[in-house]
Design an enzyme around this catalytic site. Structure first.
Site, PDB file in Angstrom:
ATOM      1  N   GLY A  12       0.722  -1.222  -0.020  1.00 17.75           N
ATOM      2  CA  GLY A  12      -0.042  -0.127   0.001  1.00 17.75           C
ATOM      3  C   GLY A  12       0.855   1.188  -0.004  1.00 17.75           C
ATOM      4  O   GLY A  12       0.552   2.382   0.467  1.00 17.75           O
ATOM      5  N   GLY A  36      -0.474   4.577  -1.386  1.00 18.36           N
ATOM      6  CA  GLY A  36      -1.694   5.481  -0.545  1.00 18.36           C
ATOM      7  C   GLY A  36      -1.189   6.255   0.197  1.00 18.36           C
ATOM      8  O   GLY A  36       0.040   6.646   0.240  1.00 18.36           O
ATOM      9  N   ASP A  70       0.601  -8.578  -5.238  1.00 19.62           N
ATOM     10  CA  ASP A  70      -0.573  -8.450  -4.965  1.00 19.62           C
ATOM     11  C   ASP A  70      -1.270  -8.860  -3.782  1.00 19.62           C
ATOM     12  O   ASP A  70      -0.918 -10.349  -3.745  1.00 19.62           O
ATOM     13  CB  ASP A  70      -1.361  -8.738  -6.287  1.00 19.62           C
ATOM     14  CG  ASP A  70      -2.963  -7.998  -6.430  1.00 19.62           C
ATOM     15  OD1 ASP A  70      -3.542  -8.387  -5.333  1.00 19.62           O
ATOM     16  OD2 ASP A  70      -2.937  -7.359  -7.291  1.00 19.62           O
ATOM     17  N   LEU A  73      -0.471  -1.997   4.777  1.00 28.62           N
ATOM     18  CA  LEU A  73      -1.297  -1.037   4.656  1.00 28.62           C
ATOM     19  C   LEU A  73      -2.149  -1.158   3.491  1.00 28.62           C
ATOM     20  O   LEU A  73      -3.299  -0.259   3.246  1.00 28.62           O
ATOM     21  CB  LEU A  73      -0.497   0.167   4.567  1.00 28.62           C
ATOM     22  CG  LEU A  73       0.649   0.660   5.525  1.00 28.62           C
ATOM     23  CD1 LEU A  73       1.143   2.070   5.343  1.00 28.62           C
ATOM     24  CD2 LEU A  73      -0.017   0.723   6.871  1.00 28.62           C
ATOM     25  N   SER A 123      -8.594  -0.591  12.009  1.00 27.80           N
ATOM     26  CA  SER A 123      -9.448   0.505  11.867  1.00 27.80           C
ATOM     27  C   SER A 123     -10.441   0.645  13.011  1.00 27.80           C
ATOM     28  O   SER A 123     -10.953  -0.190  13.161  1.00 27.80           O
ATOM     29  CB  SER A 123     -10.027   0.364  10.465  1.00 27.80           C
ATOM     30  OG  SER A 123     -11.066   1.609  10.437  1.00 27.80           O
ATOM     31  N   GLU A 140     -13.128   1.724  12.450  1.00 26.50           N
ATOM     32  CA  GLU A 140     -14.517   1.211  11.451  1.00 26.50           C
ATOM     33  C   GLU A 140     -15.005   0.026  12.309  1.00 26.50           C
ATOM     34  O   GLU A 140     -16.197  -0.423  12.163  1.00 26.50           O
ATOM     35  CB  GLU A 140     -14.249   1.005  10.077  1.00 26.50           C
ATOM     36  CG  GLU A 140     -14.359   2.242   9.419  1.00 26.50           C
ATOM     37  CD  GLU A 140     -16.102   2.842   9.264  1.00 26.50           C
ATOM     38  OE1 GLU A 140     -17.055   2.005   9.125  1.00 26.50           O
ATOM     39  OE2 GLU A 140     -16.147   3.795   9.676  1.00 26.50           O
ATOM     40  N   TYR A 179     -16.676  -3.550   4.672  1.00 24.60           N
ATOM     41  CA  TYR A 179     -15.125  -3.013   5.170  1.00 24.60           C
ATOM     42  C   TYR A 179     -14.796  -3.325   6.595  1.00 24.60           C
ATOM     43  O   TYR A 179     -13.874  -3.753   6.821  1.00 24.60           O
ATOM     44  CB  TYR A 179     -15.120  -1.430   4.651  1.00 24.60           C
ATOM     45  CG  TYR A 179     -13.890  -0.872   5.163  1.00 24.60           C
ATOM     46  CD1 TYR A 179     -12.661  -1.181   4.571  1.00 24.60           C
ATOM     47  CD2 TYR A 179     -13.631  -0.126   6.360  1.00 24.60           C
ATOM     48  CE1 TYR A 179     -11.129  -0.536   5.091  1.00 24.60           C
ATOM     49  CE2 TYR A 179     -12.485   0.188   6.893  1.00 24.60           C
ATOM     50  CZ  TYR A 179     -11.376   0.064   6.226  1.00 24.60           C
ATOM     51  OH  TYR A 179     -10.127   0.706   6.651  1.00 24.60           O
ATOM     52  N   HIS A 233      -7.391   9.426   9.919  1.00 30.94           N
ATOM     53  CA  HIS A 233      -6.536  10.515   9.619  1.00 30.94           C
ATOM     54  C   HIS A 233      -6.454  10.827   8.412  1.00 30.94           C
ATOM     55  O   HIS A 233      -6.450  10.164   7.417  1.00 30.94           O
ATOM     56  CB  HIS A 233      -5.263   9.782  10.336  1.00 30.94           C
ATOM     57  CG  HIS A 233      -4.997   8.465   9.891  1.00 30.94           C
ATOM     58  ND1 HIS A 233      -5.300   7.209  10.342  1.00 30.94           N
ATOM     59  CD2 HIS A 233      -4.127   8.107   8.789  1.00 30.94           C
ATOM     60  CE1 HIS A 233      -5.227   6.288   9.709  1.00 30.94           C
ATOM     61  NE2 HIS A 233      -4.145   6.598   8.814  1.00 30.94           N
ATOM     62  N   ARG A 285      -4.925  12.824   0.940  1.00 28.75           N
ATOM     63  CA  ARG A 285      -6.265  11.832   1.305  1.00 28.75           C
ATOM     64  C   ARG A 285      -6.672  11.805  -0.207  1.00 28.75           C
ATOM     65  O   ARG A 285      -6.935  12.646  -0.971  1.00 28.75           O
ATOM     66  CB  ARG A 285      -6.918  12.589   2.297  1.00 28.75           C
ATOM     67  CG  ARG A 285      -8.242  11.875   2.689  1.00 28.75           C
ATOM     68  CD  ARG A 285      -7.851  10.359   3.179  1.00 28.75           C
ATOM     69  NE  ARG A 285      -8.422  10.138   4.316  1.00 28.75           N
ATOM     70  CZ  ARG A 285      -9.065   8.956   4.804  1.00 28.75           C
ATOM     71  NH1 ARG A 285      -8.362   8.013   4.028  1.00 28.75           N
ATOM     72  NH2 ARG A 285      -9.697   8.699   5.796  1.00 28.75           N
TER      73      ARG A 285
END
Ligand code: NAP
Ligand code: G4F
Length: 325
Positions: free
Chosen positions: A10, A13, A58, A80, A125, A127, A149, A179, A184
Site C-alpha cells: 500500500g 496510498g 498483489d 497498509l 481501523s 471502523e 469493510y 487520519h 487523502r
C-alpha cells in the site's frame, strides 16, 4: 549496525507515502509493493522514486507475497494495502473481503513460511467499533462493524492476534482512527470538502453535495499517525494500540471551518444529497489513545483546526488559476 529493511504494502496510498518518508529519514531501506496497472501513475510517491525500491505483488496472490518476502527478507512489514473506501465495500463486498480480510492472512502466511522473526504491522481501523458500545473506544471495546469493510477489518485484526498467539510471531495491530492530509483520496469526506472549498472559491463549482453532516469522527493528521505505526514495531513485545486524538467533530464542523478559511459560509454551498448516505452509518467515533501515550510515548501533534487549514490551503494552492502576465 546495518540499516533495517521495511517492506510496505500500500505504498502508493496516503499512509504508505508518509510512512516511506518517515522510515527513509530514519535510515531504513524502504521497499514498496505495488500491484500491476497499465499506467504507472504513483503521484503520492513520485518525489521518493530513487530513494525507495518498488517491487510488484498483489494481496490477492499468495505466491507473489511469499516470493517477495523471501527475496527482500525485511526486518519489518507494514501491511497498509486494502480496499479502504467504506461505500465501495457495499458495492464490492467479496473483493473487499479478499483484499482487506484474506489479504492479511496471505501476508502473515508469507512471514510464517519465510521467517517468523519478521515484525508485522496490520492497519486495523476504528471502523471495527462501528455502532459503538462505549465511548471513548479503547483496545478492549467490543467490535460492532457496520459495513463489509468494517467486517473485513475485524477479520484482519483477529487473524493478526491469532498468528501472534498461535505461532509466537511479532504481529501488532494498530487500531487507527480517521487520519487525513492533503494526500487523502478525494472521495473521502475531508478531502472532498477541502477540494470543494477551493473549487467554489475559484468559481469552478457552485455547490458541494454531501451525505450525512451529523456523523462524528476523531480526525487526526496522517503524518502523526505513521510515527505510531513505527513505534509499535520497536517495542519488546507486539501488542495492539488505539491511535486517536480523543476529540470528535461532526462533518458539519469540518465544513464550517473549511469554508471559514476562505471567508465563506458553508450553509450557502453545502447540499445534503441522499446518494451519499450509507446503508448503515457509523454515527460517532472517539478514541482513547492513553495506552499508546503510556507505552509508546505517542501523542498527536496536529490540532483539528490546523489540519483543516492545512488541507484547504493545499487544495487552494493546487487549483489556483494561473495569473496572466
Ligand atoms: P489508501 O490511500 O486507500 O491506500 C490503499 C493502498 O492499498 C493503495 O496503495 C492501493 O494501491 C493498495 N492496494 C489496494 N488493493 C491492493 C491489492 N490487492 N494489492 C496490493 N495493493 C493494494 O489508504 P490509506 O488511507 O493510506 O490507509 C492505509 C491503510 O490503513 C488501509 O488498510 C486502510 O484501510 C487503513 N486505515 C486507514 C485509516 C485512515 O483514516 N486513512 C484509518 C484506519 C485504517 P493502488 O494505488 O494500486 O490502488
Ligand atoms: O471520510 P469517510 O469516507 O471515512 P470513513 O467512512 O470514516 O472511513 C475512513 O476512516 C476509517 C477509520 O475509521 C478507515 F478505516 C477507512 O479506510 C477510511 O479511511 O466518511 C466519514 C464520514 C462518514 O460518516 C460519512 O457518512 O463522513 C460522512 N460523509 C458525509 N458526506 C461522507 C460524505 N463521506 C464521504 N466519503 N462522502 C460524502 O459525501
Amino acid at each position: 549496525m546495518a540499516a533495517k529493511t521495511a517492506l510496505i504494502t500500500g505504498i502508493t496510498g496516503q499512509d504508505g507515502s508518509y510512512l516511506a518518508e518517515f522510515l527513509l529519514d530514519r535510515g531504513y531501506r524502504v521497499v514498496g509493493m505495488t500491484r500491476r496497472t497499465s499506467t504507472e501513475v504513483h503521484e503520492r510517491i513520485e518525489h521518493l522514486m530513487g530513494a525507495i525500491e518498488i517491487v510488484s505483488g498483489d494481496l490477492l496472490d499468495q505466491s507473489s507475497m511469499t516470493g517477495l518476502v523471501a527475496e527482500i527478507r525485511p526486518d519489518e512489514i507494514y501491511n497498509l494495502a486494502a480496499q479502504s473506501f467504506v461505500p465501495t465495500s457495499w458495492h464490492q463486498p467479496v473483493l473487499t473481503g479478499e483484499f482487506t480480510a484474506l489479504g492479511v492472512t496471505r501476508v502473515l502466511e508469507s512471514v510464517r513460511s519465510v521467517d517468523k522473526k519478521i515484525r508485522f504491522y496490520q492497519a486495523s481501523s476504528s471502523e471495527m467499533f462501528g455502532k459503538v458500545v462505549e465511548t471513548p473506544q479503547n483496545e478492549k471495546t467490543p467490535f460492532y462493524p457496520r459495513s463489509p469493510y468494517g467486517v473485513a477489518k475485524v477479520y484482519g485484526h483477529w487473524i493478526t492476534v491469532n498468528y501472534r498467539e498461535s505461532y509466537g510471531m511479532y504481529a501488532a495491530s494498530g487500531i487507527l482512527f480517521n487520519h487525513e492530509s492533503s494526500r487523502r483520496g478525494k472521495e473521502f469526506v475531508t478531502r472532498k470538502i477541502s477540494d470543494g472549498v477551493a473549487r467554489i472559491k475559484y468559481g469552478l463549482l457552485d455547490k458541494l453535495r454531501l451525505g450525512n453532516l451529523d456523523a462524528r469522527r476523531d480526525w487526526g493528521y496522517a503524518g502523526d499517525y505513521v510515527r505510531a505505526m513505527w513505534l509499535m514495531l520497536q517495542q519488546p513485545q507486539a501488542d495492539d494500540y488505539v491511535i486517536a486524538t480523543g476529540r470528535t467533530h461532526s462533518v458539519r464542523d469540518f465544513c464550517r471551518l473549511a469554508f471559514e478559511n476562505v471567508g465563506l459560509d458553508y450553509r450557502q454551498y453545502v447540499v445534503e444529497d441522499a446518494r451519499f448516505v450509507r446503508p448503515a452509518e457509523v454515527d460517532l467515533l472517539t478514541g482513547d489513545p492513553s495506552k499508546a501515550r503510556r507505552i509508546l510515548g505517542w501523542e498527536p501533534e496536529t490540532r483539528f483546526e490546523d489540519l483543516v487549514e492545512m488541507m484547504v490551503r493545499a487544495d487552494l494552492d493546487r487549483l489556483r488559476p494561473p495569473t496572466r502576465a
